[in-house]
Design a protein around this motif. Sequence first.
Motif, PDB file in Angstrom:
ATOM      1  N   ILE A 177       0.833  -1.205   0.000  1.00  0.00           N
ATOM      2  CA  ILE A 177       0.000   0.000   0.000  1.00  0.00           C
ATOM      3  C   ILE A 177       0.866   1.254   0.000  1.00  0.00           C
ATOM      4  O   ILE A 177       0.493   2.279  -0.594  1.00  0.00           O
ATOM      5  CB  ILE A 177      -0.969   0.019   1.208  1.00  0.00           C
ATOM      6  CG1 ILE A 177      -1.999   1.127   1.008  1.00  0.00           C
ATOM      7  CG2 ILE A 177      -0.240   0.166   2.525  1.00  0.00           C
ATOM      8  CD1 ILE A 177      -3.091   1.149   2.062  1.00  0.00           C
ATOM      9  N   THR A 178       2.049   1.184   0.602  1.00  0.00           N
ATOM     10  CA  THR A 178       2.941   2.343   0.614  1.00  0.00           C
ATOM     11  C   THR A 178       3.402   2.681  -0.801  1.00  0.00           C
ATOM     12  O   THR A 178       3.357   3.847  -1.221  1.00  0.00           O
ATOM     13  CB  THR A 178       4.162   2.070   1.508  1.00  0.00           C
ATOM     14  OG1 THR A 178       3.722   1.884   2.855  1.00  0.00           O
ATOM     15  CG2 THR A 178       5.137   3.241   1.466  1.00  0.00           C
ATOM     16  N   VAL A 179       3.831   1.675  -1.538  1.00  0.00           N
ATOM     17  CA  VAL A 179       4.288   1.910  -2.919  1.00  0.00           C
ATOM     18  C   VAL A 179       3.137   2.409  -3.785  1.00  0.00           C
ATOM     19  O   VAL A 179       3.288   3.379  -4.533  1.00  0.00           O
ATOM     20  CB  VAL A 179       4.893   0.621  -3.527  1.00  0.00           C
ATOM     21  CG1 VAL A 179       5.177   0.821  -5.014  1.00  0.00           C
ATOM     22  CG2 VAL A 179       6.168   0.231  -2.792  1.00  0.00           C
ATOM     23  N   VAL A 180       1.981   1.760  -3.681  1.00  0.00           N
ATOM     24  CA  VAL A 180       0.830   2.147  -4.493  1.00  0.00           C
ATOM     25  C   VAL A 180       0.399   3.581  -4.179  1.00  0.00           C
ATOM     26  O   VAL A 180       0.130   4.376  -5.086  1.00  0.00           O
ATOM     27  CB  VAL A 180      -0.342   1.172  -4.263  1.00  0.00           C
ATOM     28  CG1 VAL A 180      -1.623   1.734  -4.879  1.00  0.00           C
ATOM     29  CG2 VAL A 180      -0.022  -0.190  -4.860  1.00  0.00           C
ATOM     30  N   GLN A 181       0.340   3.902  -2.904  1.00  0.00           N
ATOM     31  CA  GLN A 181      -0.092   5.252  -2.512  1.00  0.00           C
ATOM     32  C   GLN A 181       0.873   6.317  -3.040  1.00  0.00           C
ATOM     33  O   GLN A 181       0.456   7.363  -3.553  1.00  0.00           O
ATOM     34  CB  GLN A 181      -0.201   5.341  -0.991  1.00  0.00           C
ATOM     35  CG  GLN A 181      -0.814   6.637  -0.480  1.00  0.00           C
ATOM     36  CD  GLN A 181       0.246   7.661  -0.108  1.00  0.00           C
ATOM     37  OE1 GLN A 181       1.203   7.334   0.577  1.00  0.00           O
ATOM     38  NE2 GLN A 181       0.056   8.894  -0.556  1.00  0.00           N
ATOM     39  N   GLU A 182       2.159   6.047  -2.964  1.00  0.00           N
ATOM     40  CA  GLU A 182       3.163   6.998  -3.446  1.00  0.00           C
ATOM     41  C   GLU A 182       3.114   7.129  -4.969  1.00  0.00           C
ATOM     42  O   GLU A 182       3.238   8.225  -5.513  1.00  0.00           O
ATOM     43  CB  GLU A 182       4.553   6.570  -2.987  1.00  0.00           C
ATOM     44  CG  GLU A 182       4.746   6.685  -1.464  1.00  0.00           C
ATOM     45  CD  GLU A 182       6.073   6.146  -0.994  1.00  0.00           C
ATOM     46  OE1 GLU A 182       6.777   5.502  -1.823  1.00  0.00           O
ATOM     47  OE2 GLU A 182       6.425   6.356   0.183  1.00  0.00           O
ATOM     48  N   GLN A 183       2.929   6.011  -5.663  1.00  0.00           N
ATOM     49  CA  GLN A 183       2.904   6.039  -7.125  1.00  0.00           C
ATOM     50  C   GLN A 183       1.660   6.742  -7.662  1.00  0.00           C
ATOM     51  O   GLN A 183       1.733   7.509  -8.618  1.00  0.00           O
ATOM     52  CB  GLN A 183       2.963   4.603  -7.675  1.00  0.00           C
ATOM     53  CG  GLN A 183       4.272   3.872  -7.408  1.00  0.00           C
ATOM     54  CD  GLN A 183       5.421   4.419  -8.226  1.00  0.00           C
ATOM     55  OE1 GLN A 183       6.089   5.368  -7.826  1.00  0.00           O
ATOM     56  NE2 GLN A 183       5.651   3.843  -9.382  1.00  0.00           N
ATOM     57  N   THR A 184       0.515   6.468  -7.058  1.00  0.00           N
ATOM     58  CA  THR A 184      -0.718   7.106  -7.528  1.00  0.00           C
ATOM     59  C   THR A 184      -0.732   8.601  -7.190  1.00  0.00           C
ATOM     60  O   THR A 184      -1.296   9.409  -7.931  1.00  0.00           O
ATOM     61  CB  THR A 184      -1.960   6.436  -6.924  1.00  0.00           C
ATOM     62  OG1 THR A 184      -1.842   6.408  -5.487  1.00  0.00           O
ATOM     63  CG2 THR A 184      -2.108   5.011  -7.441  1.00  0.00           C
ATOM     64  N   ALA A 185      -0.117   8.966  -6.072  1.00  0.00           N
ATOM     65  CA  ALA A 185      -0.095  10.375  -5.651  1.00  0.00           C
ATOM     66  C   ALA A 185       0.694  11.240  -6.629  1.00  0.00           C
ATOM     67  O   ALA A 185       0.434  12.444  -6.761  1.00  0.00           O
ATOM     68  CB  ALA A 185       0.500  10.489  -4.254  1.00  0.00           C
ATOM     69  N   THR A 186       1.658  10.635  -7.314  1.00  0.00           N
ATOM     70  CA  THR A 186       2.491  11.389  -8.262  1.00  0.00           C
ATOM     71  C   THR A 186       2.047  11.167  -9.712  1.00  0.00           C
ATOM     72  O   THR A 186       2.790  11.480 -10.648  1.00  0.00           O
ATOM     73  CB  THR A 186       3.967  10.976  -8.115  1.00  0.00           C
ATOM     74  OG1 THR A 186       4.091   9.559  -8.334  1.00  0.00           O
ATOM     75  CG2 THR A 186       4.493  11.325  -6.741  1.00  0.00           C
ATOM     76  N   ASP A 187       0.831  10.641  -9.881  1.00  0.00           N
ATOM     77  CA  ASP A 187       0.285  10.374 -11.218  1.00  0.00           C
ATOM     78  C   ASP A 187       1.133   9.399 -12.024  1.00  0.00           C
ATOM     79  O   ASP A 187       1.114   9.407 -13.259  1.00  0.00           O
ATOM     80  CB  ASP A 187       0.128  11.676 -12.027  1.00  0.00           C
ATOM     81  CG  ASP A 187      -0.895  12.618 -11.398  1.00  0.00           C
ATOM     82  OD1 ASP A 187      -1.858  12.116 -10.793  1.00  0.00           O
ATOM     83  OD2 ASP A 187      -0.711  13.843 -11.513  1.00  0.00           O
TER      84      ASP A 187
END
Length: 266
Positions: A152-162
């Motif tokens: 979830i950490t990787v996904v959240q960071e990746q989606t937050a930066t488009d």
Amino acid sequence: MESALEEIEFLALSANRVDVLRLLAERGHTRTELASETGASQATLGRILSDFQERSWIRRMDSEYTATATGELVATGFTDLQAIIETERRLRDVVDFLPAESMTFDLKRLANATITTPSQTRPNAPLSRLLELLEDADEVQTVSHAFNEQTITVVQEQTATDSQLFNGVFSRRAIKALAADTELRGRLEALLGTDNASVRVLDGDVPLAVMILDDVVYLLLRDEYGVLRASIDTDDEVIRSWAQDAVDDYWADATPLDLEDDEFSE
């Protein structure tokens, strides 16, 4: 006449026999060409070709030997058997953890898959492999009974930066576990707050953990106690189609996640 098992044994006990029949099933070869490609001596080739002619598996035309229709049949069948056994050997240590009832594709499709298992030096190797793929993916779709901290950490960071689009279906128990942890709940809220992610919740058990990362399908294999035992990833098109159907079916049966629901309240 020898039995079918005796014929299989005759062929299987000699790598040179297998190679010669395979080569002749592909196209005609001279003895010199066969010797060059197999490394077998002329004496060995003489015996092999004589045995094959006796069985009507090959015929000679001028200086070339070529497989007959039945020779091609045997070569194809034996090659298929070899591929099956090689795949079985690769899956032998993880077969007990495969979600077999949910896997409707032919296991032979896993012949070239990457299988990652924990080791003493790399106990988190399967998860590390997932994170490596996850960080490079433009689009991620998943259905799972778990949503761990690293993922979830990787996904959240990746989606937050488009950098990534994410659609996930998770068991209600998995979401409750995240919602109960202050830090992870914050990650989940941030994930839900972006236009690049959608999360749905499913009632009941989720018997598999499958993720589609662009063209790669990734399976996390756990034992009956939930311990991560291995992972399998592949870009096989048939398995990709199976995974997409599985994700679509679970997505259709799930409901959008609302952290304001009483069951997910802090």
